[in-house]
Scaffold this active site. Structure first.
Site, PDB file in Angstrom:
ATOM      1  N   TYR A 189       0.839  -1.208   0.000  1.00 49.67           N
ATOM      2  CA  TYR A 189       0.000   0.000   0.000  1.00 49.67           C
ATOM      3  C   TYR A 189       0.881   1.268   0.000  1.00 49.67           C
ATOM      4  CZ  TYR A 189      -3.202   3.594   1.650  1.00 49.67           C
ATOM      5  OH  TYR A 189      -3.916   4.760   1.777  1.00 49.67           O
ATOM      6  N   TYR A 241     -13.190  11.899  -1.304  1.00 48.03           N
ATOM      7  CA  TYR A 241     -13.253  11.814   0.153  1.00 48.03           C
ATOM      8  C   TYR A 241     -14.636  12.249   0.637  1.00 48.03           C
ATOM      9  CZ  TYR A 241      -8.208  11.857  -0.712  1.00 48.03           C
ATOM     10  OH  TYR A 241      -6.960  11.602  -1.189  1.00 48.03           O
TER      11      TYR A 241
HETATM   12  N1  GLU Z   1      -0.514   7.922   1.488  1.00 45.00           N
HETATM   13  C1  GLU Z   1      -1.737   8.498   1.938  1.00 45.00           C
HETATM   14  C2  GLU Z   1      -2.268   7.725   3.105  1.00 45.00           C
HETATM   15  O1  GLU Z   1      -2.534   6.574   2.992  1.00 45.00           O
HETATM   16  C3  GLU Z   1      -2.719   8.553   0.814  1.00 45.00           C
HETATM   17  C4  GLU Z   1      -3.823   9.417   1.199  1.00 45.00           C
HETATM   18  C5  GLU Z   1      -4.563   9.963   0.022  1.00 45.00           C
HETATM   19  O2  GLU Z   1      -4.042  10.326  -1.036  1.00 45.00           O
HETATM   20  O3  GLU Z   1      -5.778  10.050   0.237  1.00 45.00           O
HETATM   21  O4  GLU Z   1      -2.427   8.224   4.177  1.00 45.00           O
END
Ligand code: GLU
Length: 305
Positions: A189, A241
């Protein structure tokens, strides 16, 4: 068209001053907050860019689109959605509050971190390296760019400071929603978030989805029409989001944002669009990038609604 693209940048550049670059890891805080660029890749194989479109950035959560595509290809719709929901969350991207309060403990959708971590674990591969290679290859093919690779310092920073993601993943493991080794899945991830890319790469990736799964440049089917339909639906309802609803009203295109400042947008049967603007709003979406997309959607009559 080039004039409209240039106007979209010029008229909205001032919005960059209203946002702030992501600071949850030190490496992202180094991004240029004033940058703003856009690329369009039409399904007739023509492309146009304006502004700071050559800026390199990390893909971050836009990678969640490709993770979902690979999970659906490898495990099928029933299996994927038996472990991840398909409802908007109305909570921040890294929230874990609903994991515990919902009876099934299933993450609400594939685009919040919890859902993407579960989808990562479902992708074909015996270990994290194989799963990463599977998704990384799909990104390279969808972008038609074999040179796409990880930004090593962002990766190290993500891995070193990704404690909230670690908490989420261990909770999911405890709930029986993660196959295989939890640290291995987390490493995959973090690597996926750290892939370095440009607006043209992301516009080409979006153009494949816009073209129902077929590459406009080589006429090759990469995924089924059904997978494109599912992905566009989840992008529309969950892609920005906890402000996906407002974005649908203002722009009306299936889209996915990332905290690197990119927004990938799909104009079905028409074009893929990518904007880059690292200054983010309070939800983690590119502040000026949203405005550029709103301008283009209005000028080119792109809203799907
Ligand atoms: N690397 C980020 C995390 O997992 C990605 C967040 C995103 O782009 O929403 O916190």
């Amino acid at each position: 068209m080039q004039k409209i693209l240039q106007e979209a940048i010029d008229n909205n550049r001032h919005w960059t001053a209203h946002g702030a670059v992501a600071s949850y890891i030190p490496e992202l805080a180094k991004e240029n907050p004033d940058a703003l660029g856009v690329c369009i890749y039409n399904i007739d194989n023509t492309t146009l860019c304006a502004g700071d479109s050559h800026t390199k950035f990390t893909i971050q959560s836009v990678s969640k689109v490709v993770t979902l595509i690979c999970a659906l290809m490898d495990k099928g719709k029933e299996t994927v959605f038996s472990s991840v929901g398909m409802e908007p969350s109305a909570d921040p991207f890294n929230s874990m509050v609903k994991l515990e309060t919902r009876e099934s403990h299933k993450p609400l959708n594939p685009f919040i971190n919890a859902g993407a971590i579960v989808c990562t674990s479902m992708v074909q591969g015996d270990n994290g390296i194989e799963k990463f290679n599977r998704i990384h290859n799909m990104i390279k093919i969808m972008a038609d760019n074999p040179a796409i690779d990880i930004n090593q310092s962002v990766y190290r920073s993500e891995k070193l400071t990704g404690n909230t993601n670690r908490a989420i993943a261990y909770y999911l493991k405890g709930a029986g929603l993660i196959e295989k080794d939890v640290e291995d899945v987390l490493d995959t991830y973090f690597k996926l978030c750290s892939i370095e890319i440009t607006a043209l790469d992301v516009a080409k990736m979006a153009s494949v989805i816009a073209n129902n799964g077929i590459t406009p440049w080589s006429n090759e089917r990469l995924m089924s029409i059904e997978i494109c339909r599912i992905v566009k639906a989840i992008m529309t309802t969950c892609g920005l989001y906890d402000s996906s609803g407002q974005f649908s009203v203002d722009v009306g295109l299936p889209s996915k944002s990332g905290v690197g400042g990119c927004i990938m947008a799909v104009a079905p049967q028409n074009m893929g669009i990518a904007v880059i603007g690292p200054a983010l709003d309070s939800h983690g979406n590119s502040m000026a990038g949203k405005k550029v997309l709103e301008y283009l959607a209005n000028e080119l009559n792109l809203s799907i609604f």
